[in-house]
Design a protein around this motif. Sequence first.
Motif, PDB file in Angstrom:
ATOM      1  N   TYR A 306     -45.901 -14.366 -46.698  1.00 43.69           N
ATOM      2  CA  TYR A 306     -46.430 -13.579 -45.818  1.00 43.69           C
ATOM      3  C   TYR A 306     -44.972 -12.259 -45.429  1.00 43.69           C
ATOM      4  CZ  TYR A 306     -47.605 -11.022 -41.543  1.00 43.69           C
ATOM      5  OH  TYR A 306     -47.491  -9.336 -40.314  1.00 43.69           O
ATOM      6  N   MET A 309     -43.650  -9.971 -48.341  1.00 40.87           N
ATOM      7  CA  MET A 309     -43.959  -9.672 -48.734  1.00 40.87           C
ATOM      8  C   MET A 309     -44.078  -8.181 -47.515  1.00 40.87           C
ATOM      9  SD  MET A 309     -45.237  -9.319 -51.301  1.00 40.87           S
ATOM     10  CE  MET A 309     -46.067  -7.773 -52.044  1.00 40.87           C
ATOM     11  N   ARG A 310     -44.568  -8.740 -46.147  1.00 41.04           N
ATOM     12  CA  ARG A 310     -43.921  -8.257 -45.441  1.00 41.04           C
ATOM     13  C   ARG A 310     -42.629  -7.177 -45.361  1.00 41.04           C
ATOM     14  NH1 ARG A 310     -42.387  -7.684 -40.331  1.00 41.04           N
ATOM     15  NH2 ARG A 310     -41.106  -9.632 -40.539  1.00 41.04           N
ATOM     16  N   THR A 312     -40.821  -6.347 -48.142  1.00 39.42           N
ATOM     17  CA  THR A 312     -41.408  -5.756 -49.461  1.00 39.42           C
ATOM     18  C   THR A 312     -42.216  -4.111 -49.262  1.00 39.42           C
ATOM     19  OG1 THR A 312     -42.248  -6.969 -50.402  1.00 39.42           O
ATOM     20  CG2 THR A 312     -40.573  -6.745 -51.226  1.00 39.42           C
ATOM     21  N   HIS A 313     -42.919  -4.459 -48.534  1.00 43.64           N
ATOM     22  CA  HIS A 313     -43.835  -3.111 -47.895  1.00 43.64           C
ATOM     23  C   HIS A 313     -43.098  -2.409 -46.464  1.00 43.64           C
ATOM     24  CE1 HIS A 313     -47.599  -6.010 -48.851  1.00 43.64           C
ATOM     25  NE2 HIS A 313     -47.058  -4.992 -50.050  1.00 43.64           N
ATOM     26  N   ARG A 314     -41.929  -2.566 -45.800  1.00 44.88           N
ATOM     27  CA  ARG A 314     -41.186  -2.332 -45.007  1.00 44.88           C
ATOM     28  C   ARG A 314     -40.321  -1.172 -45.981  1.00 44.88           C
ATOM     29  NH1 ARG A 314     -37.260  -4.751 -40.428  1.00 44.88           N
ATOM     30  NH2 ARG A 314     -36.884  -2.357 -39.236  1.00 44.88           N
ATOM     31  N   VAL A 316     -41.184  -0.184 -48.862  1.00 45.91           N
ATOM     32  CA  VAL A 316     -41.420   1.144 -49.766  1.00 45.91           C
ATOM     33  C   VAL A 316     -41.740   2.115 -48.601  1.00 45.91           C
ATOM     34  CG1 VAL A 316     -43.606   1.896 -51.185  1.00 45.91           C
ATOM     35  CG2 VAL A 316     -42.230  -0.328 -51.368  1.00 45.91           C
ATOM     36  N   ARG A 317     -42.610   1.421 -47.950  1.00 43.05           N
ATOM     37  CA  ARG A 317     -42.814   2.908 -46.577  1.00 43.05           C
ATOM     38  C   ARG A 317     -41.887   3.438 -46.134  1.00 43.05           C
ATOM     39  NH1 ARG A 317     -45.515  -1.673 -43.087  1.00 43.05           N
ATOM     40  NH2 ARG A 317     -43.392  -1.301 -42.565  1.00 43.05           N
ATOM     41  N   ASN A 321     -42.416   5.835 -48.548  1.00 44.06           N
ATOM     42  CA  ASN A 321     -44.070   5.705 -49.502  1.00 44.06           C
ATOM     43  C   ASN A 321     -44.720   5.813 -51.333  1.00 44.06           C
ATOM     44  OD1 ASN A 321     -46.008   4.398 -47.348  1.00 44.06           O
ATOM     45  ND2 ASN A 321     -46.253   6.442 -46.569  1.00 44.06           N
ATOM     46  N   TYR A 353     -41.841  -7.017 -57.193  1.00 43.76           N
ATOM     47  CA  TYR A 353     -42.531  -6.300 -56.331  1.00 43.76           C
ATOM     48  C   TYR A 353     -42.006  -4.879 -56.326  1.00 43.76           C
ATOM     49  CZ  TYR A 353     -44.989  -4.137 -52.767  1.00 43.76           C
ATOM     50  OH  TYR A 353     -45.878  -2.927 -51.938  1.00 43.76           O
ATOM     51  N   GLU A 357     -43.443  -1.750 -58.625  1.00 46.17           N
ATOM     52  CA  GLU A 357     -44.015  -0.140 -57.983  1.00 46.17           C
ATOM     53  C   GLU A 357     -42.997   0.920 -59.030  1.00 46.17           C
ATOM     54  OE1 GLU A 357     -45.419   0.706 -55.439  1.00 46.17           O
ATOM     55  OE2 GLU A 357     -46.175  -1.067 -55.343  1.00 46.17           O
TER      56      GLU A 357
END
Length: 464
Positions: A306, A309-310, A312-314, A316-317, A321, A353, A357
């Motif tokens: 988690y 992933m958290r 990597t999402h941060r 991209v966000r 985005n 990841y 993307e």
Amino acid sequence: MVNICCIGAGYVGGPSSAVIAYQCHDVNVTIVDLNQARIDAWNSDNLPIYEPGLDEVVFARRGKNLFFSTNVDQAIIDADLIFVSVNTPTKKSGMGAGMAADLAYIETATRRIAEVATTSKIVIEKSTVPCRTAQSMRTILEANSSKDIRFDILSNPEFLAEGTAINDLTNPDRVLIGCLQTPEGFAAQQKLVDVYSRWIPKERVITMNLWSSELSKLAANALLAQRISSINALSAICEATGADVDEVAYACGTDSRIGPKFLKASVGFGGSCFQKDILNLVYLSEQFFLPEVAAYWKSVVTMNEYQKMRFTHRIVRTLFNTVTHKRIALLGFAFKKDTGDTRESAAITLSSYLIQERAHVAIYDPKVSAKQIKLDLTEPGVGTNEAEVEKHVEICNSAYEACAGAAALVICTEWDEFKMAQLDYQKIYDSMQKPAFIFDGRLILDAPKLREIGFRVETIGKSA
Ligand code: NAI
């Protein structure tokens, strides 16, 4: 003269046996492996693994009382004590796939010992194994050898940490030696105690029963990883609330019951051991019908996934985005500093990841080769194939090269050379696209100073 053979010339077998040779000049140590290239490297000027202080130890004793060879049989025949230091990875298929340890390498090595030994031996489990593996080894040894040969089995799990292995081996917190609680078991245990006692204070050489010793290794790794997952879970709460994870870790760590070590939030733990050993414990719990215990330990690994992933999402966000066609500099690919080992490195998940993307990932690590990085990113299960890696990944020779023209810089490994004192972040800023983002996945940078330069900084466990 005592003769020691170590089967498996890897991250554990190489350094741990080399230190025995270094500390005990009257002990002959032969480290054997089936992998010719690895043995050739051990016999060259360019050792197969990077570990601070290892060159000095090996070069001082190699050819005197320290030997590297592929002649496994001869080393077994000559040895009084045999360390089994082979790999025990997580099983990839069959019963227990994805959880249980693959004991095939242990079994092959054990069978070889039984087949070629002509005199009695003390066989020492150095690899990390599930509880009661020693019993299987004993059964194999006794069933496949002549009756006048005796095998005593000891458990002597290794606690070294990569990056500090030589210091850990020279000055360990403890050495654990487990044996069967029989007169023969105690006698064998004493022989190994005698070796370690040459340089390790007696009170740090701990003896116990075989099963406790085997389980202690899994337990120690599970507890260490649990602390990392705990602080990482707290880092998510910090980011949401405005608390600072470094301050929280400091406040908690000053409590003497808790202590400060292993409370550094990060992009997630890696390395060949933590995940594998916890899953091993989970499998063991399931086998003994302890589903609640299994679920408890499994959550440590779930939290680690988690966290990766958290983060990597941060990334991209924050990059509006989308990272498609953006150059992202990834600093560090090893799973931690001072090692070239990339097994289970968080950088692999992150890169894969970002590649999916369709970012352009520029990777620099001081000790990991381009070949290794590409190998890791095209491993089955990682999620990226050769064509994608060719197209989206660039391996760089310096942090400056990776960052030039990048939209963002991501710290994946806490190498000292990425710290503020050693990299010219003004120069990096000048060479990057604007706005220039930094994502500190290891909490090694001074965010306020970077903001003064002009960077937008995102740090694990701190709100932006
Ligand atoms: P590794 O993969 O670096 O080395 C294992 C070596 O054993 C390989 O070179 C392989 O070719 C060799 N091998 C396998 N079967 C063989 C056979 N039948 N005969 C001869 N050689 C054989 O693995 P590593 O990292 O050294 O780990 C070894 C064990 O130590 C594992 O059980 C691991 O969990 C444990 N451990 C690892 C630590 C680490 O930091 N890497 C720390 C503490 C324990």
